[in-house]
Design an enzyme around this catalytic site. Structure first.
Site, PDB file in Angstrom:
ATOM      1  N   THR A  13       2.118  -2.400  45.803  1.00  0.00           N
ATOM      2  CA  THR A  13       2.425  -3.805  46.123  1.00  0.00           C
ATOM      3  C   THR A  13       1.668  -4.286  47.366  1.00  0.00           C
ATOM      4  O   THR A  13       1.417  -5.483  47.516  1.00  0.00           O
ATOM      5  CB  THR A  13       3.937  -4.017  46.321  1.00  0.00           C
ATOM      6  OG1 THR A  13       4.383  -3.269  47.461  1.00  0.00           O
ATOM      7  CG2 THR A  13       4.726  -3.601  45.092  1.00  0.00           C
ATOM      8  N   VAL A  45       4.220  -9.574  47.412  1.00  0.00           N
ATOM      9  CA  VAL A  45       5.013  -9.980  46.238  1.00  0.00           C
ATOM     10  C   VAL A  45       5.493  -8.740  45.483  1.00  0.00           C
ATOM     11  O   VAL A  45       5.230  -8.555  44.279  1.00  0.00           O
ATOM     12  CB  VAL A  45       4.200 -10.936  45.333  1.00  0.00           C
ATOM     13  CG1 VAL A  45       4.184 -12.343  45.902  1.00  0.00           C
ATOM     14  CG2 VAL A  45       2.763 -10.430  45.106  1.00  0.00           C
ATOM     15  N   HIS A  46       6.253  -7.890  46.213  1.00  0.00           N
ATOM     16  CA  HIS A  46       6.723  -6.609  45.661  1.00  0.00           C
ATOM     17  C   HIS A  46       7.429  -6.812  44.299  1.00  0.00           C
ATOM     18  O   HIS A  46       7.081  -6.197  43.294  1.00  0.00           O
ATOM     19  CB  HIS A  46       7.731  -5.972  46.620  1.00  0.00           C
ATOM     20  CG  HIS A  46       7.297  -5.893  48.045  1.00  0.00           C
ATOM     21  ND1 HIS A  46       6.322  -5.009  48.505  1.00  0.00           N
ATOM     22  CD2 HIS A  46       7.709  -6.586  49.128  1.00  0.00           C
ATOM     23  CE1 HIS A  46       6.167  -5.168  49.806  1.00  0.00           C
ATOM     24  NE2 HIS A  46       6.979  -6.111  50.222  1.00  0.00           N
ATOM     25  N   ASP A  47       8.460  -7.642  44.302  1.00  0.00           N
ATOM     26  CA  ASP A  47       9.322  -7.759  43.120  1.00  0.00           C
ATOM     27  C   ASP A  47       8.656  -8.474  41.944  1.00  0.00           C
ATOM     28  O   ASP A  47       8.831  -8.047  40.789  1.00  0.00           O
ATOM     29  CB  ASP A  47      10.642  -8.438  43.503  1.00  0.00           C
ATOM     30  CG  ASP A  47      11.437  -7.585  44.487  1.00  0.00           C
ATOM     31  OD1 ASP A  47      12.335  -8.123  45.141  1.00  0.00           O
ATOM     32  OD2 ASP A  47      11.137  -6.374  44.594  1.00  0.00           O
TER      33      ASP A  47
END
Ligand code: RIB
Ligand code: CA
Length: 313
Positions: free
Chosen positions: A195, A242-244
């Protein structure tokens, strides 16, 4: 194309909110349920945030919303208001939501989803794994029916974001992550190693929001501001990881990433290493050990095209 049934388990902070918008705007997915778990903020705030987002998006076939764990399996809850704001959505004010959560618990909702959709179901876990660990302890037979679990969490060969060696989701509940990594369930791990390869700059967000001016796009700009200011202060860029949304994108199109199958366990007792993911990158096959698929590289262009297409819809 028949949409893929999906359950999203979330500690609804800012990047979770972006992930939910992308998921709910993607025709490849049918979001059947959203379960909340304590993490970025207290679980009651996570639930409120999900209900507010569903109102904002005017979702037609509204997913079930079920509230989950108020704290990790064993550890004291650690939250991240400095990152996501005290409310979890950057402190922006929303008009009160009229919709309600279901009376079912998150664990009941997760197990029901597994029994209803079985191998067709993908669970996208974008917070601490407490609900999933509790579901496993309650009824592993049902949870085994799931098709795939995509978990945003962990860090292998880059610095952590919660202390030097841990990622936030697995730091908050290392015991839950340890349980999941020893179940043999089909898990794809989306770590910081992946990420952190993508950064969304504020100026691009502003440019795209202005091009598609609407209540939703202005709300996205407002709710990401606090989160981006945090990254400016801590990471030196005015923008956001924007990990998720990357975890959701992997559920939409697994070919976006390249994975490596390996044994991973999570440190639960370390004085300096709580939540550290210990991966065995050695080539030798380790008989009898449970393994997971770790996503280590991503097709950046294809992800960003999908992300912006869905976010600003
Ligand atoms: O470490 C990043 C993860 O922790 C993301 O899911 C973020 O929302 C927080 O839950
Ligand atoms: Ca999250």
């Amino acid at each position: 194309m028949i949409p893929k049934p999906v359950l999203i388990d979330t500690d609804t902070g800012v990047d979770d909110a972006l992930a939910l918008i992308v998921a709910l705007h993607s025709p490849e997915l049918s979001v059947k349920a959203i379960t909340t778990v304590a993490g970025n903020v207290e679980v009651q705030k996570c639930t409120r945030n999900v209900l507010l987002l569903l109102e904002l998006l005017k979702v037609k076939d509204r997913p079930l919303v079920a509230q989950g764990a108020t704290k990790p399996l064993r550890q004291k809850l650690v939250t991240a208001p400095e990152v996501h704001g005290k409310d979890g959505l950057g402190g922006i004010s929303f008009k009160k939501s009229t919709t309600r959560k279901t009376s079912l618990t998150a664990v009941e909702t997760i197990l029901d989803a597994c029994n209803t959709w079985g191998k067709k179901l993908t669970i996208v876990a974008i917070g601490p794994l407490t609900n999933l660990a509790q579901a496993w302890k309650k009824d592993s037979k049902s949870l085994r029916k799931v098709g795939r679990i995509v978990s945003m969490g962990g860090v292998f060969r880059v610095p952590g974001n919660t202390g030097p060696v841990a990622e936030f989701n697995y730091f908050v509940d290392p015991d839950a992550a340890h349980v999941l990594f020893n179940t043999g369930l089909p898990i794809t791990v989306v770590p910081l190693d992946l990420t952190h390869q993508i950064v969304l700059m504020r100026r691009e967000m502003e440019y795209r929001a202005k091009r598609r001016a609407s209540r939703l796009t202005s709300t996205i700009l407002r709710l990401t501001k606090f989160y981006m200011q945090y990254h400016k202060k801590i990471d030196g860029f005015y923008g956001a990881y924007v990990h998720d949304p990357i975890a959701v994108a992997v559920a939409i199109d697994p070919t976006l990433v390249q994975t490596q199958n390996m044994h991973v366990d999570v440190e639960t007792e370390g004085q300096y290493t709580r939540g550290m993911t210990v991966a065995d990158f050695r080539k030798t096959s380790r008989h009898g050990e449970q393994t997971v698929d770790v996503a280590l590289t991503i097709n950046r262009e294809r992800f960003l095209k999908l992300f912006h297409e869905r976010l600003w819809k």
